[in-house]
Design a protein around this motif. Structure first.
Motif, PDB file in Angstrom:
ATOM      1  N   GLN A  32       0.868  -1.190   0.089  1.00 59.40           N
ATOM      2  CA  GLN A  32      -0.078  -0.058   0.148  1.00 59.40           C
ATOM      3  C   GLN A  32       0.915   1.210   0.021  1.00 59.40           C
ATOM      4  OE1 GLN A  32      -2.706  -0.589   3.264  1.00 59.40           O
ATOM      5  NE2 GLN A  32      -3.841  -2.151   2.280  1.00 59.40           N
ATOM      6  N   TYR A  33       1.471   1.568  -1.305  1.00 59.71           N
ATOM      7  CA  TYR A  33       2.471   2.689  -1.277  1.00 59.71           C
ATOM      8  C   TYR A  33       1.903   3.909  -0.942  1.00 59.71           C
ATOM      9  CZ  TYR A  33       4.559  -1.166  -4.506  1.00 59.71           C
ATOM     10  OH  TYR A  33       5.062  -2.146  -5.013  1.00 59.71           O
ATOM     11  N   VAL A  34       0.693   4.157  -1.615  1.00 57.09           N
ATOM     12  CA  VAL A  34       0.123   5.489  -1.088  1.00 57.09           C
ATOM     13  C   VAL A  34      -0.277   5.851   0.121  1.00 57.09           C
ATOM     14  CG1 VAL A  34      -1.948   7.029  -2.028  1.00 57.09           C
ATOM     15  CG2 VAL A  34      -0.893   5.589  -3.496  1.00 57.09           C
ATOM     16  N   THR A  35      -0.696   4.953   0.824  1.00 58.01           N
ATOM     17  CA  THR A  35      -1.000   5.152   2.269  1.00 58.01           C
ATOM     18  C   THR A  35       0.229   5.276   3.174  1.00 58.01           C
ATOM     19  OG1 THR A  35      -2.967   3.564   2.130  1.00 58.01           O
ATOM     20  CG2 THR A  35      -1.980   4.272   4.386  1.00 58.01           C
ATOM     21  N   VAL A  36       1.390   4.550   2.884  1.00 50.22           N
ATOM     22  CA  VAL A  36       2.638   4.916   3.370  1.00 50.22           C
ATOM     23  C   VAL A  36       3.086   6.292   3.068  1.00 50.22           C
ATOM     24  CG1 VAL A  36       5.086   3.866   3.725  1.00 50.22           C
ATOM     25  CG2 VAL A  36       3.005   2.383   3.858  1.00 50.22           C
ATOM     26  N   ASP A  37       3.121   6.615   1.889  1.00 48.85           N
ATOM     27  CA  ASP A  37       3.524   7.775   1.366  1.00 48.85           C
ATOM     28  C   ASP A  37       2.814   8.943   2.185  1.00 48.85           C
ATOM     29  OD1 ASP A  37       5.183   9.133  -0.840  1.00 48.85           O
ATOM     30  OD2 ASP A  37       3.233  10.164  -1.095  1.00 48.85           O
ATOM     31  N   ASP A  38       1.360   8.761   2.345  1.00 48.73           N
ATOM     32  CA  ASP A  38       1.068   9.885   3.049  1.00 48.73           C
ATOM     33  C   ASP A  38       1.325  10.092   4.324  1.00 48.73           C
ATOM     34  OD1 ASP A  38      -0.752  10.458   0.711  1.00 48.73           O
ATOM     35  OD2 ASP A  38      -2.435   9.267   1.274  1.00 48.73           O
ATOM     36  N   LYS A  39       1.565   8.787   5.040  1.00 48.79           N
ATOM     37  CA  LYS A  39       2.132   9.081   6.311  1.00 48.79           C
ATOM     38  C   LYS A  39       3.624   9.707   6.584  1.00 48.79           C
ATOM     39  CE  LYS A  39      -0.069   4.809   8.229  1.00 48.79           C
ATOM     40  NZ  LYS A  39      -0.144   3.492   8.873  1.00 48.79           N
ATOM     41  N   ILE A  40       4.326   9.254   5.379  1.00 45.39           N
ATOM     42  CA  ILE A  40       5.505  10.065   5.484  1.00 45.39           C
ATOM     43  C   ILE A  40       5.419  11.435   5.452  1.00 45.39           C
ATOM     44  CG2 ILE A  40       7.817  10.420   4.322  1.00 45.39           C
ATOM     45  CD1 ILE A  40       7.641   7.244   3.372  1.00 45.39           C
ATOM     46  N   THR A  41       4.651  11.759   4.288  1.00 46.35           N
ATOM     47  CA  THR A  41       4.412  13.327   4.102  1.00 46.35           C
ATOM     48  C   THR A  41       3.698  14.187   5.221  1.00 46.35           C
ATOM     49  OG1 THR A  41       4.020  12.800   1.699  1.00 46.35           O
ATOM     50  CG2 THR A  41       3.075  14.935   2.585  1.00 46.35           C
ATOM     51  N   SER A  42       2.899  13.374   5.884  1.00 43.64           N
ATOM     52  CA  SER A  42       2.313  14.095   7.075  1.00 43.64           C
ATOM     53  C   SER A  42       3.161  14.332   8.149  1.00 43.64           C
ATOM     54  CB  SER A  42       1.078  13.158   7.461  1.00 43.64           C
ATOM     55  OG  SER A  42       0.093  13.148   6.519  1.00 43.64           O
ATOM     56  N   ALA A  43       4.150  13.140   8.432  1.00 44.82           N
ATOM     57  CA  ALA A  43       5.116  13.219   9.735  1.00 44.82           C
ATOM     58  C   ALA A  43       6.378  14.289   9.272  1.00 44.82           C
ATOM     59  CB  ALA A  43       5.809  11.826   9.693  1.00 44.82           C
ATOM     60  N   ILE A  44       6.479  14.472   8.120  1.00 45.93           N
ATOM     61  CA  ILE A  44       7.595  15.439   7.602  1.00 45.93           C
ATOM     62  C   ILE A  44       6.860  16.649   7.844  1.00 45.93           C
ATOM     63  CG2 ILE A  44       8.772  16.462   5.653  1.00 45.93           C
ATOM     64  CD1 ILE A  44      10.217  14.197   6.882  1.00 45.93           C
ATOM     65  N   ASN A  45       5.776  16.925   7.266  1.00 45.26           N
ATOM     66  CA  ASN A  45       5.193  18.225   7.417  1.00 45.26           C
ATOM     67  C   ASN A  45       5.086  18.664   8.956  1.00 45.26           C
ATOM     68  OD1 ASN A  45       4.939  18.419   4.649  1.00 45.26           O
ATOM     69  ND2 ASN A  45       2.801  18.013   4.635  1.00 45.26           N
ATOM     70  N   GLU A  46       4.427  17.699   9.931  1.00 40.03           N
ATOM     71  CA  GLU A  46       4.212  18.012  11.240  1.00 40.03           C
ATOM     72  C   GLU A  46       5.486  18.435  11.920  1.00 40.03           C
ATOM     73  OE1 GLU A  46       1.758  18.336  13.172  1.00 40.03           O
ATOM     74  OE2 GLU A  46       0.474  18.454  11.504  1.00 40.03           O
ATOM     75  N   PHE A  47       6.553  17.669  11.665  1.00 44.04           N
ATOM     76  CA  PHE A  47       7.973  17.749  12.131  1.00 44.04           C
ATOM     77  C   PHE A  47       8.602  19.298  11.636  1.00 44.04           C
ATOM     78  CE2 PHE A  47      12.586  17.821  12.333  1.00 44.04           C
ATOM     79  CZ  PHE A  47      12.795  17.046  13.604  1.00 44.04           C
ATOM     80  N   ASN A  48       8.411  19.500  10.604  1.00 43.53           N
ATOM     81  CA  ASN A  48       8.943  20.843   9.937  1.00 43.53           C
ATOM     82  C   ASN A  48       8.037  22.060  10.450  1.00 43.53           C
ATOM     83  OD1 ASN A  48      10.973  20.038   8.258  1.00 43.53           O
ATOM     84  ND2 ASN A  48       9.826  19.698   6.591  1.00 43.53           N
ATOM     85  N   SER A  49       6.985  21.864  10.607  1.00 42.82           N
ATOM     86  CA  SER A  49       5.944  23.169  11.174  1.00 42.82           C
ATOM     87  C   SER A  49       6.298  23.127  12.414  1.00 42.82           C
ATOM     88  CB  SER A  49       4.630  22.389  11.179  1.00 42.82           C
ATOM     89  OG  SER A  49       3.795  23.189  11.620  1.00 42.82           O
ATOM     90  N   PHE A  50       6.611  22.320  13.569  1.00 39.92           N
ATOM     91  CA  PHE A  50       7.354  22.332  14.676  1.00 39.92           C
ATOM     92  C   PHE A  50       8.363  23.216  14.837  1.00 39.92           C
ATOM     93  CE2 PHE A  50       9.310  21.341  18.653  1.00 39.92           C
ATOM     94  CZ  PHE A  50       8.282  21.715  19.676  1.00 39.92           C
ATOM     95  N   GLU A  51       9.376  22.590  13.997  1.00 41.03           N
ATOM     96  CA  GLU A  51      10.709  23.064  13.904  1.00 41.03           C
ATOM     97  C   GLU A  51      10.786  24.492  13.358  1.00 41.03           C
ATOM     98  OE1 GLU A  51      14.859  20.949  13.140  1.00 41.03           O
ATOM     99  OE2 GLU A  51      13.829  21.823  11.311  1.00 41.03           O
TER     100      GLU A  51
END
Length: 283
Positions: free
Chosen positions: A95-114
């Motif tokens: 399930q590439y798309v689902t995992v890709d969405d998780k990666i994108t969301s995690a990166i966005n949250e991390f960058n937003s906090f930093e």
């Protein structure tokens, strides 16, 4: 019969994707110079005013002495991070798309906090001087943006003994919009083909205008005149790091792997004199 696990969803590949995307996303890190440190506390030396100055030398010698006071400052680095899981079904059924969405969301949250952490460190620093403009830039008749910017520029040059001149003005969207009402901006916009194509305001007083709402989180009408990279340092005890663990660590056989991304840094504003916070830009 289940599908064969995809090599694209192995921990090594997922961690490589996370690191690649983190590096490519521009954040407030560009405002500071990154410096690795081997301690949980960042320390630096702050230069104080000189006592004494260069002068003519008498026939008998008599060189003037110069003294400079220094103050040692320190700040603790702080850890922050986020995690997400890849389930056994997501791994086994590719399930590439689902995992890709998780990666994108995690990166966005991390960058937003930093991003918020660094900007808060800059804007809350009491040593960055402020300058109230003569009139709100919402008032097209009374406002004098070019003069206000020049005064901020002169203040930085004076504070740094002409060693530095600001290169950048960071304004929120609301202030950016107000600038579009001034003739000296609209004339440049419509007489420059590149500007028309990009919609970017041309340089003012020799400084690049950047639209970024992070500079005014409360919407009070402020902008930062500065030299990106000169304000201070992002001290890194641990730079951006990605690790993973298997289901055994979670004691959950339905979780194939868990990914942790974290960093431990301190945003040290070591040269507040290289910036000026313009205030009163909006009514």
């Amino acid at each position: 019969m289940t599908s064969l696990p995809s090599p694209q969803l192995t921990p090594e590949v997922i961690m490589a994707q996370i690191k690649r995307r983190y590096v490519k996303v521009p954040t407030a890190r560009n405002m500071l110079t990154v410096e690795p440190i081997a301690a949980p506390t960042a320390t630096w030396i702050e230069e104080k005013d000189l006592d004494g100055k260069v002068n003519f030398i008498s026939g008998k010698g008599g060189f003037k002495k110069i003294y400079q006071n220094f103050q040692k400052k320190s700040i603790s680095t702080v850890p922050y991070g986020v995690q997400f899981d890849v389930t056994r079904d997501e791994f086994n059924f590719q399930q590439y798309v689902t995992v890709d969405d998780k990666i994108t969301s995690a990166i966005n949250e991390f960058n937003s906090f930093e991003n918020d952490y660094i900007w808060n460190s800059i804007l809350s620093n009491p040593d960055i001087p402020t300058l109230n403009v003569a009139a709100s830039w919402s008032d097209e008749t009374a406002a004098k943006p070019l003069k206000d910017l020049q005064q901020a520029k002169m203040a930085i040059k004076a504070a740094t003994k002409k060693r530095f001149s600001p290169t950048t003005v960071i304004v929120p969207s609301a202030v950016y919009s107000e600038l579009l009402d001034f003739d000296f901006v609209t004339n440049a916009l419509y007489n420059n083909r590149d500007v028309v194509a990009t919609g970017a305001i041309p340089a003012l007083n020799g400084m690049t205008i950047i639209e970024n709402d992070d500079v005014d989180p409360e919407g009070v009408g402020q902008a930062l005149v500065c030299i990106p990279g000169q304000l201070g340092k992002l001290m890194e005890t641990y730079p951006f790091t990605v690790v993973s663990s298997g289901w055994e660590a979670n004691q959950n056989p339905m979780i194939h792997s868990t990914y942790f991304m974290f960093a431990q840094t301190a945003a040290a504003i070591t040269h507040p004199e290289t910036a000026v916070l313009l205030e009163g830009l909006l009514d």
